[in-house]
Write a protein that holds these residues in place. Structure first.
Motif, short mmCIF file in Angstrom:
data_model
loop_
_atom_site.label_atom_id
_atom_site.label_comp_id
_atom_site.label_asym_id
_atom_site.label_seq_id
_atom_site.Cartn_x
_atom_site.Cartn_y
_atom_site.Cartn_z
N VAL A 152 0.86 -1.17 0.00
CA VAL A 152 0.00 0.00 0.00
C VAL A 152 0.90 1.23 0.00
N GLU A 153 0.86 1.98 -1.06
CA GLU A 153 1.72 3.16 -1.16
C GLU A 153 0.87 4.41 -1.07
N GLY A 154 1.13 5.20 -0.04
CA GLY A 154 0.42 6.45 0.12
C GLY A 154 1.04 7.53 -0.77
N LYS A 155 0.57 8.72 -0.58
CA LYS A 155 1.06 9.86 -1.36
C LYS A 155 2.53 10.12 -1.07
N LEU A 156 3.28 10.48 -2.11
CA LEU A 156 4.70 10.80 -1.95
C LEU A 156 4.85 12.32 -1.79
N HIS A 157 5.46 12.74 -0.68
CA HIS A 157 5.70 14.15 -0.40
C HIS A 157 7.18 14.46 -0.53
N HIS A 158 7.52 15.50 -1.25
CA HIS A 158 8.89 15.99 -1.31
C HIS A 158 8.99 17.20 -0.39
N ILE A 159 9.76 17.07 0.67
CA ILE A 159 9.83 18.10 1.71
C ILE A 159 11.21 18.74 1.68
N PRO A 160 11.28 20.04 1.39
CA PRO A 160 12.60 20.72 1.39
C PRO A 160 13.20 20.74 2.79
N CYS A 161 14.51 20.55 2.84
CA CYS A 161 15.21 20.55 4.13
C CYS A 161 16.53 21.29 3.98
N CYS A 162 16.74 22.26 4.83
CA CYS A 162 18.00 22.99 4.85
C CYS A 162 18.89 22.39 5.94
N TYR A 163 19.92 21.71 5.52
CA TYR A 163 20.82 21.05 6.47
C TYR A 163 21.80 22.03 7.11
N GLU A 164 21.74 23.29 6.68
CA GLU A 164 22.55 24.31 7.35
C GLU A 164 21.98 24.66 8.73
#
Length: 222
Positions: A81-93
């Motif tokens: 079961v695959e839900g929605k794929l979210h691309h979440i920006p992340c600043c590793y700084e």
């Protein structure tokens, strides 16, 4: 389904052998949508099914759920079961604990960021604070980092942390003891608006951004 227990007088709690089986069962119950269904809450290998006691009782609800459980695990419906794929920006700084993670994993900061951002995670539970997604699982090379010995009194909303085999996002300011390795500028929860875009079964990938991009995106919604 290995066990089915009463959870108070208005819910049944089912346990499964693994997270994939629990996800399939939760999806099957939501799809069946019996008239007495109030909510389905999955957390790792367990699923709580809340029912309207004026429309059914525990025995009738569990008989229905056992049938759903068998059907959801049959060979014909065993696809993931695959839900929605979210691309979440992340600043590793915006990090406080990369050095600590590096010491425990014996990896340099760039390798930690690469592994963290290249992995696709599944939301196996939501809790701790509204909308906080428990994301699994970290690559083995990043796993095993313990929580901080003394939790911070406040972690900023959007902070991305990891511990053990999991990573997660602090959706609201809260005390916390996870190792902070970055921050997303997005608003992931708004309680007053009922805005909770992340659901168990959904998938998350972190997209690395720099500080100027972070500033441009502050406050935007997923």
């Amino acid at each position: 389904m290995t066990v089915l227990h009463p959870l108070g007088d208005q819910a049944a709690l089912a346990y499964f052998a693994d997270e994939a089986a629990a996800l399939r069962f939760a999806a099957a119950v939501r799809q069946a949508n019996p008239p007495w269904l109030i909510d389905v809450v999955q957390a790792y290998t367990s699923v709580a099914v809340f029912f309207d006691p004026d429309r059914t009782g525990f025995m009738d609800a569990t008989e229905f759920l056992r049938e759903i459980g068998v059907r959801s695990q049959e060979s014909g419906v065993r696809e993931e079961v695959e839900g929605k794929l979210h691309h979440i920006p992340c600043c590793y700084e915006f990090q406080f604990d990369l050095e600590r993670v590096a010491r425990h994993t014996e990896l340099d900061a760039e390798e930690i960021i690469r592994l963290h951002s290249e992995t696709e995670y599944t939301i196996y539970a939501i809790g701790f604070c509204p909308g906080f997604p428990y994301l699994g699982y970290l690559p083995s090379a990043l796993s095993g980092v313990p929580r901080l010995e003394s939790p911070r009194l406040q972690v900023e909303a959007g902070s991305v942390g990891l511990t053990g085999r999991q990573t997660g996002i602090y959706t609201l300011p809260r005390p916390g003891g996870w190792n902070l390795i970055g921050r997303t500028p997005l608003e992931l929860v708004h309680v007053a608006d009922g805005y909770f875009p992340l659901r168990t079964g959904d998938r998350v990938r972190f997209v690395r951004i720099d500080e100027p991009a972070f500033r441009r995106l502050v406050g935007e919604r997923l």
